[in-house]
Design an enzyme around this catalytic site. Structure first.
Site, PDB file in Angstrom:
ATOM      1  N   GLU A 390      -8.860  -5.736  28.825  1.00  0.00           N
ATOM      2  CA  GLU A 390      -7.833  -6.739  29.119  1.00  0.00           C
ATOM      3  C   GLU A 390      -7.865  -7.911  28.140  1.00  0.00           C
ATOM      4  O   GLU A 390      -6.823  -8.487  27.811  1.00  0.00           O
ATOM      5  CB  GLU A 390      -7.968  -7.259  30.558  1.00  0.00           C
ATOM      6  CG  GLU A 390      -7.442  -6.314  31.630  1.00  0.00           C
ATOM      7  CD  GLU A 390      -8.400  -5.164  31.949  1.00  0.00           C
ATOM      8  OE1 GLU A 390      -9.536  -5.175  31.432  1.00  0.00           O
ATOM      9  OE2 GLU A 390      -7.999  -4.255  32.698  1.00  0.00           O
ATOM     10  N   HIS A 459      -7.574  -5.873  44.624  1.00  0.00           N
ATOM     11  CA  HIS A 459      -6.350  -5.227  44.124  1.00  0.00           C
ATOM     12  C   HIS A 459      -5.123  -5.696  44.899  1.00  0.00           C
ATOM     13  O   HIS A 459      -4.122  -4.994  44.936  1.00  0.00           O
ATOM     14  CB  HIS A 459      -6.443  -3.700  44.254  1.00  0.00           C
ATOM     15  CG  HIS A 459      -7.337  -3.034  43.262  1.00  0.00           C
ATOM     16  ND1 HIS A 459      -8.686  -3.251  43.205  1.00  0.00           N
ATOM     17  CD2 HIS A 459      -7.071  -2.137  42.270  1.00  0.00           C
ATOM     18  CE1 HIS A 459      -9.214  -2.516  42.245  1.00  0.00           C
ATOM     19  NE2 HIS A 459      -8.255  -1.834  41.650  1.00  0.00           N
TER      20      HIS A 459
END
Ligand SMILES: Cc1ncc(C[n+]2csc(CCOP(=O)(O)OP(=O)(O)O)c2C)c(N)n1
Ligand SMILES: [Mg+2]
Length: 661
Positions: A390, A459
């Protein structure tokens, strides 16, 4: 090198040394403020490396960056003015020593965040590749930066993608007070290059011609498209870590003395005279010219005006994109994912600078199918699968955005944004500002956020408040397929970094009418989803549907609700909200993010500041319970606000006696 080139390298080293010696004096005098990191001792690295570059090649610098800018051709006067915080400086006095850049010279900026430039330079190299130029670049960084995660992510990805970049580690033996031997598991950083399948060499960083030769070879390899190289230049800074630092001693006099004997400028003067036929007078002439240039630079800076608050305000955002085209009629139903994909495809068709990168966005089209099929249409260069990195994804987006591309980076699940935070908050949001308000940073970071599908605590978060808090960012949150396509189209045409939040429930929600032709929804413009008299209900993203359901139920109780979907969370359409509150005299805000310290707190405070005299009841917020998202489905439903919770809050503000109770 011929005589002229040798003289230019010598001049470059002298300009660096005398500039930073001058800065140290000015710091003591109080004319240079804050801090600055002297490059004295390391001049051969910048001068040798930049002599191997053309104007169109880029450099990325770091906190100890004056030398890189000077060697790449920066004006001493504009640098000096910047260090004195003047409006005539490279960054209009808004950036200072750690942010000097000149995009016209392809100096992509120094950086206050150790290691960040490794990411930005990798992105700039990706941009060169996508734009089909043969320009390459050198990224300078210290030994300390080699132990940052971004170093490893970017060297890997640059090697996989064969990017035209030279990673140049200036190993001055210390990261602040911490020596390499106390911080690093190997004795030579160049050994790490093997782990990323690129050539790695260690050179004498105080020998300008040795640095030049190594960089020239690496640049040639990069220009041929053979990929990145790693160079470790061994050197030493004479001064302390920074001009501000007043630290206990961590280096011995002997050590400093040994390195001073290897002084790069003295050695080069010797070599020029003994091996290249330079006369002492020729060297003295160059010295005198540099002194004159420096004196003029100081004079220019001292006489320059300071920046104003207007300069500051203008630097935060580039003008927002204003759609010109007419709004086409909605023709057929699309899912949320199809709407996003259509926006991407149409904009990529229209603008060759737009490209998509992220984990699994290519071959499988993303785990929520938002990019499915794009790779067949646009190919793997523009629909780019990345490693699970990322930091590198976001860094490549920033580096590409400041060098002429318009990247759209997917974050697979928005919770992973924590690993992109430096590039979003410290880099993309501030780049234009730190450079005095000139450059644009057209990038989009998009992906699924929010709960409701049992993905538990890491999440399921709704993190919009992290981003709405940051000046320089645009934050968009669509509530339907129609908004998704129109807002994403604007996001891709916007010249500021955009955080684009796609609630997961919308992905699994109903199809809805969406126009086939491209259209753009203006940034900063709310939609009134339902007109009403009794109470204003501001709701975001998936909560808009819950708010509409609540409004329908409240209608049967005789309560007429006005539902506003801000669509753009930052910049917020304050006027539409205030106008509505002045009509209804009541306000409820519903969002899925945590109620405490959330988006609703800002809306509430804004209305209290601007329209408290119109309010007939306290403002209520409906938001997530103050806990992480649980896995258990019954508990998850209790954490996320429901239409029932909204109904209850609206009743409470409309029927005041309930609140009192
Ligand atoms: C991410 C980050 N961590 C820590 C710092 C504070 N800091 C600034 S420079 C520096 C040392 C960096 O060492 P190195 O990369 O070797 O560069 P040098 O100062 O030696 O040129 C530190 C710890 C920072 N600016 N950014
Ligand atoms: Mg160091």
């Amino acid at each position: 090198m011929d005589t002229k080139e040798l003289e230019a390298v010598y001049r470059s080293m002298l300009r660096i040394r005398r500039f930073d010696e001058g800065v140290a004096d000015l710091f003591k005098e109080g004319l240079v403020k804050g801090t600055a990191h002297s490059y004295v001792g390391q001049e051969a690295v910048a001068a040798g490396a930049c002599a191997a570059l053309k104007l169109e090649d880029f450099v990325v610098s770091h906190h100890r960056g004056h030398g890189h800018c000077i060697a790449k051709g920066a004006s001493l006067a504009k640098m000096m003015a910047e260090l004195m915080g003047r409006a005539t400086g490279y960054c209009k006095g808004l950036g200072g020593s750690m942010h000097i850049a000149d995009l016209d010279l392809n100096i992509l900026g120094a950086n206050g965040i150790v290691g960040a430039g490794i990411g930005i330079g990798s992105g700039a190299a990706l941009s060169n590749k996508l734009r089909g130029t043969d320009a390459v670049g050198v990224v300078f960084f210290g030994d300390g930066a080699c132990n940052e995660g971004i170093f490893h992510e970017c060297l890997n990805v640059a090697s996989v993608w064969k990017l035209g970049v030279v990673y140049l580690c200036e190993n001055n033996q210390y990261a602040l007070s911490t020596s390499m031997k106390d911080s690093t598991s190997i004795d030579r950083f160049s050994k790490r290059a093997a782990g990323y399948s690129m050539p790695g060499v260690t050179v004498d960083g105080n020998d300008v011609l040795a640095v030049h030769a190594a960089v020239e070879e690496a640049v040639a390899r990069a220009r041929k498209g053979e990929g990145p190289s790693f160079i470790e230049a061994l050197t030493y800074r004479y001064g302390d870590h920074s001009m501000r630092a007043n630290l206990p001693r961590y280096r011995t006099d002997d050590e400093v003395g040994e390195w001073r004997k290897l002084d790069a400028i003295a050695r080069f003067e010797d070599k020029l005279q003994k091996e290249h036929g330079f006369k002492r007078e020729a060297l003295d002439r160059v010295r005198a010219e540099v002194e004159a240039e420096l004196a003029a630079a100081k004079e220019f800076a001292v006489a320059s005006p300071e920046p104003t608050l207007a300069d500051l305000d203008d630097a935060v955002y580039a003008p927002h994109y204003q759609p010109a085209e007419p709004k086409p009629a909605a023709s057929r139903e699309l899912s949320f994912a199809e709407a996003i994909k259509e926006a991407l495809a149409q904009e990529m068709e229209r603008d060759a600078r737009v490209f998509v990168l992220g984990e699994d966005v290519g071959k499988i089209g993303g785990i929520f199918a938002a990019t499915r099929g794009l790779i067949e249409q646009f190919g793997g260069d523009r629909v780019r699968d990345t490693p699970i990195s990322e930091g590198a994804i976001s860094a490549c987006a920033v580096g590409a955005a400041i060098t002429g591309m318009r990247p759209v980076a997917e974050v697979q699940i928005f919770d992973f944004i924590t690993l992109m935070m430096d590039m979003i908050v410290n880099q993309s949001a501030k780049f234009r500002f730190m450079l005095g308000g000139k450059p644009t940073v057209p990038l989009v970071i998009r992906g699924p956020q929010g709960g409701g599908i049992r993905l538990a605590a890491q999440h399921s978060q709704s993190l919009e408040a992290w981003f709405t808090h940051v000046p320089g960012l645009v934050v968009l949150g669509p509530s339907s397929p129609y908004e998704a396509k129109g807002l994403l189209t604007s996001a891709m045409r916007e010249d500021n970094p955009v955080i684009f939040l796609e609630h997961k429930l919308l992905y699994v929600g109903k199809k809805a009418l969406v126009p086939e032709e491209p259209y753009a929804i203006p940034i900063g413009k709310a939609a009134i989803k339902r007109h009403g008299r009794d109470v204003t209900l501001v709701a975001t993203m998936a909560m808009v549907e819950s708010a509409m359901q609540a409004a329908t139920r409240l209608e049967s109780d005789g309560i007429d609700v006005e539902v506003i979907d801000p669509r753009t969370l930052r910049p917020l359409d304050e006027d539409t909200i205030i106008k509505s509150v002045k009509k209804t005299s009541r306000l409820v805000i519903a969002h899925e993010g945590w109620k405490r310290w959330g988006f609703g707190a800002e809306v509430s405070a804004m209305v209290a500041e601007k329209a408290i005299d119109w309010l007939d009841a306290p403002i209520l917020r409906v938001g997530a319970r103050d806990s992480p998202m649980p896995y258990n489905d019954k508990l998850e439903r209790l954490v996320i606000p429901s239409p029932d919770d909204i109904v209850e809050a609206v009743k409470a503000v409309v029927l005041r006696d309930k609140i009192e109770a």
